[in-house]
Motif scaffolding. Sequence first.
Motif, PDB file in Angstrom:
ATOM      1  N   VAL A 139       0.875  -1.208  -0.060  1.00 42.84           N
ATOM      2  CA  VAL A 139      -0.216   0.098  -0.103  1.00 42.84           C
ATOM      3  C   VAL A 139       0.767   1.261  -0.040  1.00 42.84           C
ATOM      4  CG1 VAL A 139      -1.801   1.335   1.149  1.00 42.84           C
ATOM      5  CG2 VAL A 139      -1.735  -1.301   1.333  1.00 42.84           C
ATOM      6  N   SER A 140       0.378   2.254  -0.788  1.00 43.73           N
ATOM      7  CA  SER A 140       1.471   3.405  -0.928  1.00 43.73           C
ATOM      8  C   SER A 140       0.735   4.367  -0.292  1.00 43.73           C
ATOM      9  CB  SER A 140       1.714   3.795  -2.314  1.00 43.73           C
ATOM     10  OG  SER A 140       0.539   4.184  -2.975  1.00 43.73           O
ATOM     11  N   ILE A 141       1.538   5.476  -0.095  1.00 43.17           N
ATOM     12  CA  ILE A 141       0.775   6.802   0.470  1.00 43.17           C
ATOM     13  C   ILE A 141      -0.406   7.448  -0.423  1.00 43.17           C
ATOM     14  CG2 ILE A 141       1.207   9.197   1.329  1.00 43.17           C
ATOM     15  CD1 ILE A 141       2.406   7.083   3.161  1.00 43.17           C
ATOM     16  N   GLN A 142       0.008   7.315  -1.800  1.00 39.69           N
ATOM     17  CA  GLN A 142      -0.973   7.784  -2.541  1.00 39.69           C
ATOM     18  C   GLN A 142      -2.223   6.902  -2.575  1.00 39.69           C
ATOM     19  OE1 GLN A 142       2.010   7.121  -3.341  1.00 39.69           O
ATOM     20  NE2 GLN A 142       2.787   9.204  -3.667  1.00 39.69           N
ATOM     21  N   ASP A 143      -2.038   5.617  -2.271  1.00 40.07           N
ATOM     22  CA  ASP A 143      -3.421   4.779  -2.029  1.00 40.07           C
ATOM     23  C   ASP A 143      -4.056   5.131  -0.877  1.00 40.07           C
ATOM     24  OD1 ASP A 143      -2.682   2.967  -4.228  1.00 40.07           O
ATOM     25  OD2 ASP A 143      -1.606   1.803  -2.998  1.00 40.07           O
ATOM     26  N   LEU A 144      -3.567   5.606   0.238  1.00 36.58           N
ATOM     27  CA  LEU A 144      -3.979   6.025   1.477  1.00 36.58           C
ATOM     28  C   LEU A 144      -4.748   7.391   1.171  1.00 36.58           C
ATOM     29  CD1 LEU A 144      -4.523   5.915   4.429  1.00 36.58           C
ATOM     30  CD2 LEU A 144      -2.404   7.105   4.916  1.00 36.58           C
TER      31      LEU A 144
ATOM     32  N   GLU B   7     -10.049  10.369   0.385  1.00 30.81           N
ATOM     33  CA  GLU B   7     -10.664  11.085  -0.499  1.00 30.81           C
ATOM     34  C   GLU B   7     -12.062  10.751  -0.928  1.00 30.81           C
ATOM     35  OE1 GLU B   7      -8.423  12.191  -3.712  1.00 30.81           O
ATOM     36  OE2 GLU B   7      -6.709  13.636  -2.507  1.00 30.81           O
ATOM     37  N   ARG B   8     -12.096   9.152  -1.063  1.00 26.54           N
ATOM     38  CA  ARG B   8     -13.174   8.630  -1.254  1.00 26.54           C
ATOM     39  C   ARG B   8     -14.301   8.421  -0.195  1.00 26.54           C
ATOM     40  NH1 ARG B   8      -9.615   5.244  -4.367  1.00 26.54           N
ATOM     41  NH2 ARG B   8     -10.512   3.511  -3.093  1.00 26.54           N
ATOM     42  N   CYS B   9     -13.895   8.109   0.900  1.00 27.10           N
ATOM     43  CA  CYS B   9     -14.613   7.731   1.867  1.00 27.10           C
ATOM     44  C   CYS B   9     -15.709   8.632   2.315  1.00 27.10           C
ATOM     45  CB  CYS B   9     -13.824   7.370   3.280  1.00 27.10           C
ATOM     46  SG  CYS B   9     -12.839   8.647   4.067  1.00 27.10           S
ATOM     47  N   GLU B  10     -16.837   8.410   3.007  1.00 28.70           N
ATOM     48  CA  GLU B  10     -17.869   9.322   3.525  1.00 28.70           C
ATOM     49  C   GLU B  10     -17.733   9.441   4.977  1.00 28.70           C
ATOM     50  OE1 GLU B  10     -20.231  10.568   2.108  1.00 28.70           O
ATOM     51  OE2 GLU B  10     -19.872   9.921  -0.042  1.00 28.70           O
ATOM     52  N   ILE B  11     -17.012  10.419   5.349  1.00 25.90           N
ATOM     53  CA  ILE B  11     -16.673  10.923   6.768  1.00 25.90           C
ATOM     54  C   ILE B  11     -17.814  10.696   7.717  1.00 25.90           C
ATOM     55  CG2 ILE B  11     -15.451  12.494   8.230  1.00 25.90           C
ATOM     56  CD1 ILE B  11     -13.844  13.600   5.795  1.00 25.90           C
ATOM     57  N   GLY B  12     -18.745  10.985   7.310  1.00 31.48           N
ATOM     58  CA  GLY B  12     -19.925  11.048   8.171  1.00 31.48           C
ATOM     59  C   GLY B  12     -20.603   9.544   8.590  1.00 31.48           C
ATOM     60  N   GLU B  13     -20.061   8.534   7.663  1.00 37.38           N
ATOM     61  CA  GLU B  13     -20.305   7.108   7.846  1.00 37.38           C
ATOM     62  C   GLU B  13     -19.252   6.375   8.660  1.00 37.38           C
ATOM     63  OE1 GLU B  13     -21.333   5.386   4.267  1.00 37.38           O
ATOM     64  OE2 GLU B  13     -22.900   6.685   3.673  1.00 37.38           O
TER      65      GLU B  13
ATOM     66  N   LEU C 100       2.171  14.438  17.759  1.00 36.00           N
ATOM     67  CA  LEU C 100       0.938  13.905  17.050  1.00 36.00           C
ATOM     68  C   LEU C 100       1.458  13.647  15.728  1.00 36.00           C
ATOM     69  CD1 LEU C 100      -2.455  13.690  16.535  1.00 36.00           C
ATOM     70  CD2 LEU C 100      -1.924  16.070  15.786  1.00 36.00           C
ATOM     71  N   TYR C 101       1.013  12.395  15.287  1.00 35.18           N
ATOM     72  CA  TYR C 101       1.340  11.941  13.912  1.00 35.18           C
ATOM     73  C   TYR C 101       0.487  10.936  13.132  1.00 35.18           C
ATOM     74  CZ  TYR C 101       3.099   7.550  16.542  1.00 35.18           C
ATOM     75  OH  TYR C 101       3.229   6.657  16.987  1.00 35.18           O
ATOM     76  N   ASP C 102       0.529  10.735  11.988  1.00 35.10           N
ATOM     77  CA  ASP C 102      -0.311  10.021  11.156  1.00 35.10           C
ATOM     78  C   ASP C 102       0.186   8.621  11.117  1.00 35.10           C
ATOM     79  OD1 ASP C 102      -1.661   8.578   9.216  1.00 35.10           O
ATOM     80  OD2 ASP C 102      -1.753  10.376   7.830  1.00 35.10           O
ATOM     81  N   LYS C 103      -0.463   7.810  12.151  1.00 32.42           N
ATOM     82  CA  LYS C 103      -0.286   6.368  12.312  1.00 32.42           C
ATOM     83  C   LYS C 103      -0.159   5.271  11.075  1.00 32.42           C
ATOM     84  CE  LYS C 103       1.193   2.899  14.835  1.00 32.42           C
ATOM     85  NZ  LYS C 103       2.338   2.778  15.234  1.00 32.42           N
ATOM     86  N   ASN C 104      -1.206   5.675  10.117  1.00 32.73           N
ATOM     87  CA  ASN C 104      -1.438   4.915   9.010  1.00 32.73           C
ATOM     88  C   ASN C 104      -0.404   5.023   8.077  1.00 32.73           C
ATOM     89  OD1 ASN C 104      -3.754   3.475   9.156  1.00 32.73           O
ATOM     90  ND2 ASN C 104      -4.955   5.007   8.418  1.00 32.73           N
TER      91      ASN C 104
ATOM     92  N   LYS D 244      -1.227  -4.486   9.333  1.00 28.32           N
ATOM     93  CA  LYS D 244      -1.759  -3.731  10.460  1.00 28.32           C
ATOM     94  C   LYS D 244      -2.839  -2.761  10.345  1.00 28.32           C
ATOM     95  CE  LYS D 244       0.788  -2.593  14.231  1.00 28.32           C
ATOM     96  NZ  LYS D 244       1.710  -2.175  15.030  1.00 28.32           N
ATOM     97  N   LEU D 245      -3.002  -2.363   8.784  1.00 30.14           N
ATOM     98  CA  LEU D 245      -3.863  -1.558   8.427  1.00 30.14           C
ATOM     99  C   LEU D 245      -5.270  -2.161   8.283  1.00 30.14           C
ATOM    100  CD1 LEU D 245      -1.736  -0.091   5.459  1.00 30.14           C
ATOM    101  CD2 LEU D 245      -2.126   1.221   7.701  1.00 30.14           C
ATOM    102  N   ASP D 246      -6.128  -1.236   8.445  1.00 26.90           N
ATOM    103  CA  ASP D 246      -7.761  -1.704   8.129  1.00 26.90           C
ATOM    104  C   ASP D 246      -8.327  -0.455   7.591  1.00 26.90           C
ATOM    105  OD1 ASP D 246     -10.024  -2.628   7.843  1.00 26.90           O
ATOM    106  OD2 ASP D 246     -10.251  -3.266   9.965  1.00 26.90           O
ATOM    107  N   LEU D 247      -7.813   0.011   6.330  1.00 30.95           N
ATOM    108  CA  LEU D 247      -8.326   1.140   5.781  1.00 30.95           C
ATOM    109  C   LEU D 247      -9.657   1.495   5.224  1.00 30.95           C
ATOM    110  CD1 LEU D 247      -5.159   2.082   3.379  1.00 30.95           C
ATOM    111  CD2 LEU D 247      -5.699   2.685   5.595  1.00 30.95           C
ATOM    112  N   GLY D 248     -10.396   0.372   5.041  1.00 33.72           N
ATOM    113  CA  GLY D 248     -11.785   0.403   5.017  1.00 33.72           C
ATOM    114  C   GLY D 248     -12.636   0.795   6.098  1.00 33.72           C
TER     115      GLY D 248
END
Length: 325
Positions: free
Chosen positions: A3-8, A13-19, A186-190, A201-205
Amino acid sequence: MLVSIQDLRSIQERCEIGELVQRLDVSIDRLTVIWDTDTGSLRRIFKNLKQAISTRVDSFEIHDNVRDDVFTLAKDFNEYDSINIIFFQLSTYGGEQLIRIDFNPNTLKEFDGMKVWRQLMYFARLNSLTVRLSRFDLAFDIFNRPEIVNLQHIKGGVTHKVFYGRGGELETKYWGSSGSNVQVRLYDKNKEIIAHKREEKLDLGVNPFWWRLEFQLRTKAIGEDMVQDIMNRLDNFGFYKLEHIRVDQRAFTIIFLSNPELLSLAFPNLKSDSIKKKKTRVRKLLREETNQFAEELKEVLIQNLPKLNTELQLLVGEFLTLENQ
């Protein structure tokens, strides 16, 4: 599949934050244990320690340093990839030798290393070694709250550094100098997981946004009062709105929150004493709001104290207990 940073970023960008399900967790992220003795040679004990480990581990490897006073217990995945489980060093501080052992409890448990750790503590007892902590990292994991990049700290006299990625996005924030008794980052763990090639260790979904707010405490800050100290420090972190700030004070407040070192440039007519007094007044006004974020972090810390204490007892014995005073 790597998985790349671009994938992350694409997934974010595509996810629905409210959900997304927002969640907080807390854990002990790193410990540095110091072994010492008033009798015997620590160099001899260190040598015996390495030999004892070499004869008792079968699922780990020992990586030697060119120096005799450093070695690492590691988990090898293949010829090129490995992860450090426990770092050992014979160190000298103030003219006295100490054995320093550094490890991440989460990694230790992940790779089934607790048996090895219990053997190490048994070795310490057999050799009548004193055990103490010189570093204690407490990590708050913050899931699916992308607004965390706007987290502000309002206490005065604290060094603040910000680092950005190549795309201009926030990567890491530091509060406190590297040599201070308490440093917060404070840092981006993903992003860190991707950099370390630990995609399993990722669960990006489920958690496309995973940030960590980490308190690193050194020797003088470690003790019975450290939980209360962390809770007091949490009160200085929050998301601050300006609706209750007078319009003529908002420009000063915005710069104070985002880039306080520019205050003298933005307000050249104000003397340093005047700027200092205005900063004090702004802090007082901001603290009039209920700091909901800090309250959430404190609550999750209180709820997890029994679990953290159980883990700490397994790792370093009963000489230190986390208490909410």
